[in-house]
Design a protein around this motif. Sequence first.
Motif, PDB file in Angstrom:
ATOM      1  N   ARG A 199      66.973 -10.850  70.287  1.00 36.50           N
ATOM      2  CA  ARG A 199      67.114 -10.279  71.552  1.00 36.50           C
ATOM      3  C   ARG A 199      68.452  -9.794  71.843  1.00 36.50           C
ATOM      4  NH1 ARG A 199      63.122 -14.663  74.172  1.00 36.50           N
ATOM      5  NH2 ARG A 199      61.283 -13.583  73.724  1.00 36.50           N
ATOM      6  N   GLY A 200      69.241 -10.150  70.960  1.00 34.25           N
ATOM      7  CA  GLY A 200      70.868  -9.638  71.182  1.00 34.25           C
ATOM      8  C   GLY A 200      71.550 -10.702  72.284  1.00 34.25           C
ATOM      9  N   GLU A 201      70.672 -11.769  72.606  1.00 35.94           N
ATOM     10  CA  GLU A 201      71.710 -12.986  73.206  1.00 35.94           C
ATOM     11  C   GLU A 201      72.626 -13.681  72.443  1.00 35.94           C
ATOM     12  OE1 GLU A 201      67.273 -13.483  75.494  1.00 35.94           O
ATOM     13  OE2 GLU A 201      68.239 -15.103  74.694  1.00 35.94           O
ATOM     14  N   ALA A 202      72.225 -13.923  71.195  1.00 35.09           N
ATOM     15  CA  ALA A 202      73.560 -14.477  70.220  1.00 35.09           C
ATOM     16  C   ALA A 202      73.820 -13.380  69.434  1.00 35.09           C
ATOM     17  CB  ALA A 202      72.941 -15.747  69.412  1.00 35.09           C
ATOM     18  N   SER A 203      75.018 -13.162  69.240  1.00 37.31           N
ATOM     19  CA  SER A 203      75.457 -12.226  68.506  1.00 37.31           C
ATOM     20  C   SER A 203      76.396 -12.677  67.255  1.00 37.31           C
ATOM     21  CB  SER A 203      76.281 -11.043  69.214  1.00 37.31           C
ATOM     22  OG  SER A 203      77.220 -11.619  70.048  1.00 37.31           O
ATOM     23  N   ILE A 204      76.669 -13.963  67.181  1.00 35.27           N
ATOM     24  CA  ILE A 204      77.426 -14.553  65.893  1.00 35.27           C
ATOM     25  C   ILE A 204      76.637 -15.491  65.184  1.00 35.27           C
ATOM     26  CG2 ILE A 204      79.418 -15.574  65.160  1.00 35.27           C
ATOM     27  CD1 ILE A 204      80.599 -14.727  68.158  1.00 35.27           C
ATOM     28  N   VAL A 205      75.911 -15.170  64.107  1.00 34.10           N
ATOM     29  CA  VAL A 205      75.127 -15.955  63.327  1.00 34.10           C
ATOM     30  C   VAL A 205      75.905 -16.668  62.457  1.00 34.10           C
ATOM     31  CG1 VAL A 205      73.046 -16.039  61.902  1.00 34.10           C
ATOM     32  CG2 VAL A 205      73.336 -14.372  63.913  1.00 34.10           C
ATOM     33  N   ILE A 206      75.732 -18.063  62.541  1.00 37.16           N
ATOM     34  CA  ILE A 206      76.344 -18.930  61.334  1.00 37.16           C
ATOM     35  C   ILE A 206      75.091 -19.756  60.764  1.00 37.16           C
ATOM     36  CG2 ILE A 206      77.907 -20.834  60.761  1.00 37.16           C
ATOM     37  CD1 ILE A 206      78.746 -20.324  63.989  1.00 37.16           C
ATOM     38  N   GLY A 207      75.346 -19.676  59.234  1.00 41.65           N
ATOM     39  CA  GLY A 207      74.226 -20.019  58.550  1.00 41.65           C
ATOM     40  C   GLY A 207      74.125 -19.921  57.079  1.00 41.65           C
ATOM     41  N   ALA A 208      73.187 -20.857  56.445  1.00 37.73           N
ATOM     42  CA  ALA A 208      73.405 -20.827  54.947  1.00 37.73           C
ATOM     43  C   ALA A 208      72.552 -19.491  54.450  1.00 37.73           C
ATOM     44  CB  ALA A 208      72.538 -21.985  54.559  1.00 37.73           C
ATOM     45  N   ARG A 209      72.395 -19.402  53.223  1.00 37.49           N
ATOM     46  CA  ARG A 209      72.006 -18.149  52.441  1.00 37.49           C
ATOM     47  C   ARG A 209      71.004 -17.060  53.279  1.00 37.49           C
ATOM     48  NH1 ARG A 209      69.693 -20.627  47.828  1.00 37.49           N
ATOM     49  NH2 ARG A 209      67.827 -20.971  49.109  1.00 37.49           N
ATOM     50  N   SER A 210      69.954 -17.722  53.756  1.00 44.40           N
ATOM     51  CA  SER A 210      68.918 -16.817  54.225  1.00 44.40           C
ATOM     52  C   SER A 210      69.440 -16.292  55.858  1.00 44.40           C
ATOM     53  CB  SER A 210      67.655 -17.627  54.557  1.00 44.40           C
ATOM     54  OG  SER A 210      67.503 -18.403  55.522  1.00 44.40           O
ATOM     55  N   ALA A 211      70.554 -16.998  56.477  1.00 41.69           N
ATOM     56  CA  ALA A 211      70.786 -16.039  57.526  1.00 41.69           C
ATOM     57  C   ALA A 211      71.598 -14.562  57.330  1.00 41.69           C
ATOM     58  CB  ALA A 211      72.079 -16.986  57.963  1.00 41.69           C
ATOM     59  N   ILE A 212      71.663 -14.266  55.989  1.00 43.47           N
ATOM     60  CA  ILE A 212      72.180 -12.932  55.614  1.00 43.47           C
ATOM     61  C   ILE A 212      71.206 -11.866  56.381  1.00 43.47           C
ATOM     62  CG2 ILE A 212      71.149 -12.815  53.297  1.00 43.47           C
ATOM     63  CD1 ILE A 212      74.470 -11.204  54.867  1.00 43.47           C
ATOM     64  N   PHE A 213      69.801 -12.580  56.545  1.00 40.00           N
ATOM     65  CA  PHE A 213      68.652 -11.534  56.943  1.00 40.00           C
ATOM     66  C   PHE A 213      68.383 -11.603  58.639  1.00 40.00           C
ATOM     67  CE2 PHE A 213      67.222 -12.844  52.525  1.00 40.00           C
ATOM     68  CZ  PHE A 213      67.305 -11.432  52.158  1.00 40.00           C
ATOM     69  N   ALA A 214      69.581 -12.124  59.157  1.00 41.21           N
ATOM     70  CA  ALA A 214      69.331 -12.151  60.817  1.00 41.21           C
ATOM     71  C   ALA A 214      68.983 -10.681  61.255  1.00 41.21           C
ATOM     72  CB  ALA A 214      70.728 -13.157  61.198  1.00 41.21           C
ATOM     73  N   PRO A 215      68.206 -10.676  62.171  1.00 38.69           N
ATOM     74  CA  PRO A 215      67.815  -9.377  62.957  1.00 38.69           C
ATOM     75  C   PRO A 215      68.943  -9.065  63.956  1.00 38.69           C
ATOM     76  CG  PRO A 215      66.618 -11.083  63.873  1.00 38.69           C
ATOM     77  CD  PRO A 215      67.155 -11.718  62.809  1.00 38.69           C
ATOM     78  N   LEU A 216      70.003  -8.836  63.521  1.00 42.93           N
ATOM     79  CA  LEU A 216      71.184  -8.223  64.449  1.00 42.93           C
ATOM     80  C   LEU A 216      71.327  -6.750  64.297  1.00 42.93           C
ATOM     81  CD1 LEU A 216      73.871 -10.846  63.170  1.00 42.93           C
ATOM     82  CD2 LEU A 216      73.079 -10.830  65.455  1.00 42.93           C
ATOM     83  N   ASN A 217      71.664  -6.193  65.188  1.00 40.63           N
ATOM     84  CA  ASN A 217      71.874  -4.806  65.295  1.00 40.63           C
ATOM     85  C   ASN A 217      73.466  -4.431  65.307  1.00 40.63           C
ATOM     86  OD1 ASN A 217      69.376  -3.763  65.455  1.00 40.63           O
ATOM     87  ND2 ASN A 217      69.281  -4.446  67.362  1.00 40.63           N
ATOM     88  N   ASN A 218      73.935  -3.346  64.925  1.00 41.91           N
ATOM     89  CA  ASN A 218      75.547  -3.143  64.796  1.00 41.91           C
ATOM     90  C   ASN A 218      76.190  -4.261  64.706  1.00 41.91           C
ATOM     91  OD1 ASN A 218      77.560  -1.876  65.914  1.00 41.91           O
ATOM     92  ND2 ASN A 218      77.091  -2.123  68.212  1.00 41.91           N
ATOM     93  N   ILE A 219      76.335  -4.553  63.301  1.00 40.53           N
ATOM     94  CA  ILE A 219      77.110  -5.566  62.655  1.00 40.53           C
ATOM     95  C   ILE A 219      78.431  -4.914  62.567  1.00 40.53           C
ATOM     96  CG2 ILE A 219      77.364  -7.155  60.630  1.00 40.53           C
ATOM     97  CD1 ILE A 219      74.226  -6.822  60.367  1.00 40.53           C
ATOM     98  N   GLY A 220      79.141  -5.936  62.887  1.00 41.59           N
ATOM     99  CA  GLY A 220      80.888  -5.399  62.927  1.00 41.59           C
ATOM    100  C   GLY A 220      81.422  -6.248  61.447  1.00 41.59           C
ATOM    101  N   VAL A 221      81.109  -7.244  61.006  1.00 37.49           N
ATOM    102  CA  VAL A 221      81.848  -7.908  59.810  1.00 37.49           C
ATOM    103  C   VAL A 221      80.768  -9.161  59.434  1.00 37.49           C
ATOM    104  CG1 VAL A 221      82.923  -9.662  61.134  1.00 37.49           C
ATOM    105  CG2 VAL A 221      83.792  -8.853  58.953  1.00 37.49           C
ATOM    106  N   ILE A 222      80.632  -9.157  58.105  1.00 44.28           N
ATOM    107  CA  ILE A 222      80.058 -10.264  57.226  1.00 44.28           C
ATOM    108  C   ILE A 222      80.818 -10.976  56.890  1.00 44.28           C
ATOM    109  CG2 ILE A 222      78.129 -10.897  55.781  1.00 44.28           C
ATOM    110  CD1 ILE A 222      76.912  -8.116  56.274  1.00 44.28           C
ATOM    111  N   ILE A 223      80.787 -12.156  56.863  1.00 47.00           N
ATOM    112  CA  ILE A 223      81.676 -13.237  56.305  1.00 47.00           C
ATOM    113  C   ILE A 223      81.022 -14.095  55.290  1.00 47.00           C
ATOM    114  CG2 ILE A 223      83.532 -15.181  56.847  1.00 47.00           C
ATOM    115  CD1 ILE A 223      84.544 -13.040  58.629  1.00 47.00           C
TER     116      ILE A 223
END
Length: 722
Positions: A286-310
């Motif tokens: 829903r765009g309420e959280a825009s910084i996702v921190i997580g292990a491997r599968s967090a790479i699939f987080a349903p974010l829009n408009n990603i600015g950077v992947i660390i």
Amino acid sequence: MVAGVLVEISNKSVDKIFDYLIPCELLPKIKVGVRVVVPFGRMKLEGFVLEIKNESSTNIEMREIEDVVDSDVVLNSELLELGKKLRDMTLASLISCYQVMLPKALKAKNNSHINIKYDYYYSLNDVNIDKLTSKQKEIVDLLKLKGSVLKKELTDISVSSFKTLLTKGYLKEEAREHYRVLYKDLEISKKKLTPDQDKVVSEVINNSPNNYLLYGVTGSGKTEVYMEIIDYYLKLGKSSIVLVPEISLTPQMVMRFQQRFGDKIAAIHSGLSDGEKYDEWRRIYRGEASIVIGARSAIFAPLNNIGVIIIDEEHSDSYKQSDPAPRYHARDVALLRAKRHNCSVVMGSATPSLEVMARAQKGVYKYLTLPKRVNGKSLPKVVVVDLNNSMKKVRGHLSLELREKINERLENGEQIILLLNRRGYASFVTCKKCGYTFKCPNCDITLTYHKSSSTLRCHYCGYGEKVYSKCPECGENSLNNLGVGTQKVEEELMQQFPKAKVIRMDYDTTSGKGKHEKIIDDFREGKYNILLGTQMVAKGLDFPNVTLVGVINADTSLNIPDFRSSENTFSLLSQVAGRSGRSEKAGEVVIQTFNPDHYAIVLSSHHDYLHFYEKEMTIRKQLKYPPYFYLCNIRISGKDSNYIFNEAIKIKNSLERNLRNTIILGPSTSSIFKMNNVFRYHILLKYKSSEELYLILNKIVEHYKTNVKIKIDIDFNPSQMF
Ligand code: ADP
Ligand code: ZN
């Protein structure tokens, strides 16, 4: 109208799209990416709508979609497309590629017991209110005053009066979703960056998009750099993903992000329940959280408009999913998503993987570096203790040198971390006296002990030899294949340092909610003098009072049958050394080993990553390992050992006929040859170009798809050899 539906069933021959009629009443709800319930044979299955069209291209009689599961799409167009690329990349089934992207709650069979939680709020309806009893008036007055009240807060009122008001229609009930994980808004904590850090940050934000390797020694302030970059994109309204290995996704780490970004973050880790993970997923969606921190599968987080992947600790093998399929590497997925979002990927590490470093050297990735610790603190001094020479003075598992240094720290009231390296120790033979291990003459890989046949075997090429009783190196009768447990070492510590308080951190003591966190908190607060643990103690922890780190057995990881054993050892030793002397007091490290001259140990004791990289690269080149060659492991398993062996030979022959410039090893038995009565063989490929390879592997997978006697699993760039 007709919908093409991919059903959720784990049968390898079913992985295709089936057409279903869309009944009129469901038409408004059916979109590409929603989950639906469909009849399938005599079953009812869930599936994803992948296409909507006017009519079916086949003549088969269609059945109707029965229901829509969610109110909205669960896979947006980016993720749908990503799933197809993931399938092409890993040769896994398409349905498994979609399933891996979603939290458990959104997978078939699981959603029945993982609910959305609601809070119920009450307010006054806009109607004329008749005469009220005094108890009813109390409630109405309260609601007039407060507007809307949570059910839980209505404690002192009469329940029956409340019900009466509700049935008369005076009250309005409203359900609002309640998230199980809460992030407090903490004080903003932001450090002034050092010039080195500043340089890295501006390079990334000014030259985006690009793919970067950030090589920074432990404690050089990489995390601070990540946060600054994320902040920059946050202010532009863009989101970010931060991947960390599960093991370093500690409360300490999450806290740092929370201090800076408050409830903008969503932290996804194994400590969350399935319900909590589902809630986090919805906050992200829903765009309420825009910084996702997580292990491997967090790479699939349903974010829009990603600015950077660390990708922090980029070298960690936890980024590769080994089992089940899809056997993907989070880095590859990150690069794909970054391309689509036109954003940068920053891969950080104190010990970059050879693959990534090699690409940085070639200029494929941009190379950034933080060569010094923040505030000029020096890296700790490392002492290597040769267990061959100090045998007589070793008590239990502790050398004289280590014991003396532990005593010193205990007297000064400083803390100690001890690492017991347990990684995969079980199945190889080593000499207790001199540390000798048996290696494959072809592959330079430790041979694995097979008890049933009393042989030592190479799991890459199949080479085998009988087990000796005498060590060929020192002639002693002291071969054993036993590892040592943390509990045993804990007992020794308690005997030898009766006054010291020891806390153990391993799989046993951390399985349970919050236990890991408690150990870390207690140790930080000084309730214990010594923290003894497995690999878990090596990563990401920041304890200012730790001035001594001891590695009890550095050789264990050197001996595992894996071509990356030197790299993994170097990395582990560097990481654990990085836990010492992080604050004002200088730190020291003691490494106990039977291989004091091994380059991984010598160079890690000098904190010399760059020389390690060069040395290891020459070896990889000689032996045709990554990053010079790619690897692909084909696992062939089934209940009939003769049958699958024969099929494995056929597969090998067909590979040999069809592939040029590819080295084909095996078929050989897997390290766990028989598992649940299933026998496993594998064929290992070393290759430079993958075009022909994908074609032929695809054919092989298709060929065996409907054969129930055999299972083929393909693993590109395997992190573990089976
Ligand atoms: P790394 O991720 O490279 O191991 P960290 O970002 O954890 O390094 O930084 C190590 C320590 O230095 C942390 O305690 C962090 O708070 C502190 N630190 C980082 N950058 C700065 C800075 N610019 N000024 C002061 N302290 C800093
Ligand atoms: Zn071999």
